[in-house]
Design a protein around this motif. Structure first.
Motif, PDB file in Angstrom:
ATOM      1  N   UNK A  30       0.830  -1.204   0.000  1.00 50.05           N
ATOM      2  CA  UNK A  30       0.000   0.000   0.000  1.00 50.05           C
ATOM      3  C   UNK A  30       0.868   1.259   0.000  1.00 50.05           C
ATOM      4  N   UNK A  31       1.969   1.211   0.717  1.00 50.57           N
ATOM      5  CA  UNK A  31       2.806   2.404   0.884  1.00 50.57           C
ATOM      6  C   UNK A  31       3.645   2.704  -0.345  1.00 50.57           C
ATOM      7  N   UNK A  32       4.114   1.665  -1.048  1.00 49.37           N
ATOM      8  CA  UNK A  32       5.076   1.897  -2.129  1.00 49.37           C
ATOM      9  C   UNK A  32       4.668   1.338  -3.485  1.00 49.37           C
ATOM     10  N   UNK A  33       3.708   0.435  -3.520  1.00 51.51           N
ATOM     11  CA  UNK A  33       3.339  -0.171  -4.799  1.00 51.51           C
ATOM     12  C   UNK A  33       1.932   0.200  -5.261  1.00 51.51           C
ATOM     13  N   UNK A  34       1.317   1.160  -4.606  1.00 54.45           N
ATOM     14  CA  UNK A  34       0.053   1.686  -5.083  1.00 54.45           C
ATOM     15  C   UNK A  34      -1.149   0.775  -4.903  1.00 54.45           C
ATOM     16  N   UNK A  35      -1.073  -0.156  -3.971  1.00 51.58           N
ATOM     17  CA  UNK A  35      -2.217  -1.039  -3.723  1.00 51.58           C
ATOM     18  C   UNK A  35      -3.413  -0.205  -3.277  1.00 51.58           C
ATOM     19  N   UNK A  36      -4.614  -0.535  -3.779  1.00 48.30           N
ATOM     20  CA  UNK A  36      -5.832   0.186  -3.401  1.00 48.30           C
ATOM     21  C   UNK A  36      -6.646  -0.602  -2.380  1.00 48.30           C
ATOM     22  N   UNK A  37      -6.850  -1.883  -2.682  1.00 50.24           N
ATOM     23  CA  UNK A  37      -7.580  -2.761  -1.783  1.00 50.24           C
ATOM     24  C   UNK A  37      -7.162  -4.182  -2.065  1.00 50.24           C
ATOM     25  N   UNK A  38      -6.941  -4.973  -1.015  1.00 57.05           N
ATOM     26  CA  UNK A  38      -6.413  -6.318  -1.232  1.00 57.05           C
ATOM     27  C   UNK A  38      -6.574  -7.157   0.021  1.00 57.05           C
ATOM     28  N   UNK A  39      -6.366  -8.461  -0.147  1.00 57.34           N
ATOM     29  CA  UNK A  39      -6.351  -9.392   0.976  1.00 57.34           C
ATOM     30  C   UNK A  39      -5.374 -10.510   0.661  1.00 57.34           C
ATOM     31  N   UNK A  40      -4.780 -11.073   1.694  1.00 57.19           N
ATOM     32  CA  UNK A  40      -3.889 -12.221   1.547  1.00 57.19           C
ATOM     33  C   UNK A  40      -4.149 -13.189   2.690  1.00 57.19           C
ATOM     34  N   UNK A  41      -4.203 -14.462   2.367  1.00 59.73           N
ATOM     35  CA  UNK A  41      -4.385 -15.518   3.363  1.00 59.73           C
ATOM     36  C   UNK A  41      -3.370 -16.615   3.098  1.00 59.73           C
TER      37      UNK A  41
END
Length: 387
Positions: free
Chosen positions: A22-33
């Motif tokens: 989110x801070x450096x790669x421009x992620x807007x919304x995501x999830x990881x499991x």
């Protein structure tokens, strides 16, 4: 950025990587499991539910996962083989007689799974409405002249893979592939993953869209070789034609597209659902027996295709229905098998470490395989299990 969820002790590197996305790669919304040996060790989500909105991403938010759907579709044929209903070494035409036309008598079921069937394109692209009709897609691929002799080479069947798999499932079981997945895999498993979204679940799915990589010091830029860029730019190339087999490109946010069952491209999942699916392939989850018997796991990850890909141009490696660890799609290790989705999503299993991984995003990039955000999370998992 508020990141929600939990990580087990030792898996903090995954959380750190998720925050950095989110801070450096421009992620807007995501999830990881992430699961390990059937136990959930990472469950994180953050950002906005919609790529262009402000409503927070919730734990139950789901998104289109593009070609990560192919790994789910592959499991159907492998399970039918495991149950004795399908022979991987039989000609496709043994189940689907119309497919034997135009020099495809030698095409085997395993060629379909390993992208060796020779039909990555159709001469007349299908509309999104036609692509949702299994009769029309079966007719299109059955009537298509092969681009190479089946089994002689490999090239990514971006859309036609799903039409081939879907028709084999119909011929063998008499059922649609989306319904088979729901009834035999995801429903019993309790995995939030659908190929053909039920109307009751539409409110859970966020709006996705294209995003660009930020021009920051911490960003990772994908710089394809000139030959790859040329292949995508040339409308006559197998590359362009394979991805343009559905024209105009479907709208990920169209309810009709989401409701269709396109087993190569339009699965919808939560990160938890995708990871849970892969965890169940290789081990027990909540006391349930693994979906894949040990020989099926080995078949999934045994190399069937390797080297220059006639469609993706770069070197790729495939087992039976799954991408394998390599330069095009780095996974956790040499024994990993799974599938990325165009623009970012990724699901895979690594039997050697007991890891199962699912990543879902609403911000799609111009990547087909090794998306930098997914790769950052994989590196986090690798650091966690290395101790």
């Amino acid at each position: 950025m508020n990141v929600n969820g939990t990580v087990a002790e030792g898996f903090e590197p995954v959380r750190a990587a998720f925050v950095r996305n989110f801070e450096t790669l421009g992620e807007r919304g995501a999830a990881v499991t992430v699961y390990r040996h059937g136990r959930k060790v990472v469950d994180l989500w953050g950002g906005t539910r919609d790529v262009d909105g402000s409503e927070p991403w919730q734990r139950e938010t789901a998104h289109v996962v593009h070609s990560a759907t192919k790994g789910v579709a592959a499991a159907v044929l492998l399970l039918l083989h495991q149950r004795g209903q399908l022979d991987l070494d039989a000609p496709v035409g043994a189940y689907w007689p119309e497919f034997k036309a135009r020099g495809r008598e030698t095409a085997l079921v395993r060629h379909v799974l390993s992208h060796r069937a020779g039909v990555p394109v159709v001469d007349r692209p299908l509309t999104p409405e036609e692509a949702a009709d299994p009769d029309r897609t079966a007719e299109a691929v059955a009537g298509q002249a092969p681009a190479w002799a089946p089994g002689a080479d490999h090239g990514y069947h971006a859309h036609t893979y799903g039409w081939l798999v879907g028709e084999l499932v119909r011929r063998v079981t008499g059922r649609g592939v989306g319904g088979w997945i729901a009834d035999e895999i995801t429903g019993p498993l309790g995995a939030d993953l659908w190929v053909g979204l039920p109307e009751a679940e539409t409110g859970r799915v966020g709006r996705s869209g294209r995003v660009t990589s930020p021009e920051t010091a911490g960003s990772v830029r994908m710089r394809p070789k000139r030959s790859v860029a040329d292949a995508y730019a040339d409308p006559s190339s197998l590359t362009s034609r394979a991805f343009a087999a559905i024209t105009p490109p479907p709208d990920d946010n169209d309810p009709a597209y989401r409701a269709a069952a396109l087993p190569a491209s339009n699965g919808i999942a939560t990160a938890e659902g995708l990871a849970r699916f892969y965890a169940a392939l290789i081990g027990a989850v909540d006391g349930r027996e693994p979906l894949f018997a040990p020989p099926t796991v080995e078949a999934a990850r045994a190399e069937e295709s390797a080297g220059p890909d006639r469609v993706l141009v770069v070197n790729t490696r495939f087992g039976l229905g799954y991408m394998l660890h390599g330069t095009a799609s780095p996974l956790l290790g040499p024994g990993s098998f799974g599938h990325p989705g165009r623009g970012g999503p990724l699901g895979f299993a690594d039997p050697d470490s007991g890891i199962a991984f699912g990543y879902v995003t609403n911000g799609f990039r111009k990547t087909v395989t090794a998306d930098p955000r997914a790769q950052a999370l994989v590196r986090g998992v690798r650091a966690a299990i290395a101790g």
